[in-house]
Design a protein around this motif. Structure first.
Motif, PDB file in Angstrom:
ATOM      1  N   ALA A   9      14.343  -4.663  -0.589  1.00 50.91           N
ATOM      2  CA  ALA A   9      15.583  -4.877  -1.335  1.00 50.91           C
ATOM      3  C   ALA A   9      15.719  -6.348  -1.688  1.00 50.91           C
ATOM      4  O   ALA A   9      15.397  -7.229  -0.872  1.00 50.91           O
ATOM      5  CB  ALA A   9      16.780  -4.420  -0.517  1.00 50.91           C
ATOM      6  N   ARG A  30      19.541  -4.982  -4.789  1.00 52.57           N
ATOM      7  CA  ARG A  30      18.891  -3.914  -5.565  1.00 52.57           C
ATOM      8  C   ARG A  30      17.625  -3.431  -4.870  1.00 52.57           C
ATOM      9  O   ARG A  30      16.870  -4.215  -4.316  1.00 52.57           O
ATOM     10  CB  ARG A  30      18.576  -4.413  -6.969  1.00 52.57           C
ATOM     11  CG  ARG A  30      18.069  -3.323  -7.923  1.00 52.57           C
ATOM     12  CD  ARG A  30      18.018  -3.846  -9.354  1.00 52.57           C
ATOM     13  NE  ARG A  30      17.044  -4.917  -9.494  1.00 52.57           N
ATOM     14  CZ  ARG A  30      15.746  -4.711  -9.735  1.00 52.57           C
ATOM     15  NH1 ARG A  30      15.276  -3.488  -9.833  1.00 52.57           N
ATOM     16  NH2 ARG A  30      14.930  -5.745  -9.864  1.00 52.57           N
ATOM     17  N   PHE A  31      17.425  -2.135  -4.911  1.00 52.61           N
ATOM     18  CA  PHE A  31      16.205  -1.530  -4.361  1.00 52.61           C
ATOM     19  C   PHE A  31      15.013  -1.931  -5.230  1.00 52.61           C
ATOM     20  O   PHE A  31      15.012  -1.715  -6.439  1.00 52.61           O
ATOM     21  CB  PHE A  31      16.353  -0.012  -4.321  1.00 52.61           C
ATOM     22  CG  PHE A  31      15.078   0.722  -4.005  1.00 52.61           C
ATOM     23  CD1 PHE A  31      14.421   0.523  -2.792  1.00 52.61           C
ATOM     24  CD2 PHE A  31      14.526   1.615  -4.924  1.00 52.61           C
ATOM     25  CE1 PHE A  31      13.240   1.200  -2.505  1.00 52.61           C
ATOM     26  CE2 PHE A  31      13.357   2.291  -4.643  1.00 52.61           C
ATOM     27  CZ  PHE A  31      12.708   2.084  -3.434  1.00 52.61           C
ATOM     28  N   THR A  80      21.376  -0.195  -6.141  1.00 54.06           N
ATOM     29  CA  THR A  80      21.363  -1.071  -4.971  1.00 54.06           C
ATOM     30  C   THR A  80      21.218  -0.217  -3.709  1.00 54.06           C
ATOM     31  O   THR A  80      21.411   1.014  -3.739  1.00 54.06           O
ATOM     32  CB  THR A  80      22.654  -1.886  -4.868  1.00 54.06           C
ATOM     33  OG1 THR A  80      23.754  -0.981  -4.645  1.00 54.06           O
ATOM     34  CG2 THR A  80      22.901  -2.697  -6.132  1.00 54.06           C
ATOM     35  N   ILE A  81      20.918  -0.881  -2.608  1.00 55.06           N
ATOM     36  CA  ILE A  81      20.828  -0.177  -1.323  1.00 55.06           C
ATOM     37  C   ILE A  81      22.173   0.475  -0.995  1.00 55.06           C
ATOM     38  O   ILE A  81      22.233   1.620  -0.531  1.00 55.06           O
ATOM     39  CB  ILE A  81      20.399  -1.147  -0.208  1.00 55.06           C
ATOM     40  CG1 ILE A  81      19.007  -1.726  -0.489  1.00 55.06           C
ATOM     41  CG2 ILE A  81      20.433  -0.446   1.150  1.00 55.06           C
ATOM     42  CD1 ILE A  81      17.890  -0.716  -0.510  1.00 55.06           C
TER      43      ILE A  81
END
Length: 464
Positions: A400, A406-407, A433-434
């Motif tokens: 991340a 963001r992933f 995003t995570i």
């Protein structure tokens, strides 16, 4: 005297990328021809994805029966694997898949299908085995790839095989040495081992599968070594053919020199684009060290020329879904030339159908800048559903962005990786995003809860 054909778009190669390019050009309202010198039937259907999965399915059936004792389920007597029956089903179903592809090709109008090997005369003219000349406004190269055989293997003659040859076997051999623990080598090596074939898998440089994350790579190496012989950094003392056998002297994992005899040596040492016989020197295109034209990865156009290249031939992502996407882009841009547009580039998704499966999504660990990301981790060894099914072997890393959350990507070994990979690829392509991914539903008890654990670990590190 050579026959002359004039067309808008000429496609060289009737594999996955070539067929997609031809259809895209026709859909754009242009005249198109497709040229093929070999057998119809894609690499995937004939010698790749589908026959390998048929062999793997047989291996999984055998493995499941042998390991029922962990659940208290026992086989009376010994397990019997009939190699002829195994390979008969592999060939029969393989031919069925190939038949579907061939039928699709034969549905193309006969006047659009040209048989023979094409060579460039210049940027717009192709000669097909001397019998036909094709003059096209633009051309798509979709000639696929072939196994790369290192020179030291060639003296082995017919004792040396590639993955294509495996699926023509009438029965299973007794002993096979596999060189190359990449996707093909791992899948076939493990499958053969589970089907009772004495199998040794050798590699160079410590690589295992597609991994660039050293922690995941080392975990996978240890897991596979518990299941079959794997040396990812082998020392081969000698390799010679004697009669119908190959005599191999190598240092085993304990450093001892061992001599073994094998029925076959399987070279799974990579693939090379099929561009050497296209007479590309007549095009004036700039070529890379492998002889592949330099091209724009977004438009697939070679320089500013009317030539485009798609699929395995461009040596970027040799995967069926990528070949189909690239073929469509190349065909559309060839039809629209000189007006070209960037293609749809989906998030990278790769799966190895070993057991446990291996997967990569989005950016690789090796592509990330140190300090710019955090790593979320989960071990599947104590993950609930995985342990229930005795499929609790695996380790996952998700990456991340440290500043945005963001992933970015993931690399892992684990159960049902093919399914989790799709969830992650969709998340990556949407730029989630995570935190947004953790807002999604997770049922209980499922293997995907392991993914949630990794995401939670990443979230905690982002918060810190």
């Amino acid at each position: 005297m050579s026959k002359l054909i004039q067309t808008d778009v000429a496609v060289i190669g009737a594999g996955t990328a070539g067929l997609a390019a031809y259809r895209a050009a026709r859909a754009a309202g242009q005249r198109a021809v497709i040229i093929e010198g070999g057998e119809y039937g894609t690499t995937c259907a004939r010698v790749g994805c589908m026959p390998s999965k048929l062999l793997i399915a047989a291996a999984e059936a055998a493995h499941g029966l042998e390991h029922g004792k962990g659940f208290g389920v026992h086989i009376e007597g010994s397990l019997r694997i009939d190699g002829r029956e195994v390979m008969s089903r592999v060939r029969r179903e393989r031919d069925r898949f190939v038949g579907f592809v061939v039928k699709g090709v034969e549905n193309i109008p006969a006047e659009d299908r040209l048989r023979g090997y094409a060579r460039f005369v210049d940027n717009n003219i192709l000669s097909i085995d001397g019998h036909t000349t094709v003059q096209a406004r633009s051309i798509v190269i979709a000639t696929g790839s072939s196994p790369a055989i290192p020179a030291p293997f060639k003296p082995l003659g017919d004792r040396l095989i590639i993955n294509d040859d495996v699926f023509s076997w009438e029965t299973l051999p007794r002993r096979v040495a596999v060189f190359g623990p990449g996707v093909i080598g791992l899948e076939l090596g493990q499958a053969l081992s589970r089907l009772g074939v004495i199998t040794r898998v050798f590699g160079k440089g410590k690589s295992v599968g597609p991994f660039s994350d050293p922690v995941i790579r080392d975990y996978a190496r240890t897991a596979f070594q518990e299941a079959f012989y794997l040396d990812p950094d082998a020392t081969i003392e000698s390799m010679e053919r004697e009669g119908d056998e190959v005599v191999l002297r190598y240092r085993n994992l304990d450093g001892e020199v061992v001599t073994e005899r094998f029925d076959y040596v399987l070279a799974a040492t990579g693939r090379k684009p099929n561009v050497a016989n296209l007479d590309l020197q007549n095009t004036g295109l700039e070529l890379d060290a492998q002889g592949v034209p330099l091209f724009d990865p977004q438009t697939l156009q070679c320089g500013k020329s009317p030539i485009f290249i798609a699929g395995d031939a461009n040596n970027v992502l040799p995967l069926l879904h990528e070949a189909a996407d690239e073929g469509k882009t190349a065909g559309h841009n060839a039809a629209s030339y000189p007006n070209v547009a960037p293609s749809l580039r989906r998030s990278t998704l790769a799966v190895v159908f070993s057991d446990p499966q291996l997967a990569m999504v989005g950016q690789r660990y090796a592509d990330l800048k140190e300090g710019s990301f955090v790593t979320g981790e989960v071990s599947f060894e104590d993950q609930g559903r995985s342990r229930v099914m005795l499929r609790n072997k695996g380790l996952m890393h998700v990456y991340a962005d440290r500043s945005t959350g963001r992933f970015l990507g993931a690399e892992w070994m684990g159960p049902s990786a093919e399914h989790i990979a799709h969830l992650l690829a969709w998340s990556h392509q949407q730029g989630l995003t995570i935190a947004q991914m953790l807002d999604m539903p997770f049922y209980h008890p499922v293997i995907e809860e392991g993914l949630r654990t990794a995401l939670r670990d990443a979230a905690a590190k982002l918060a810190a």
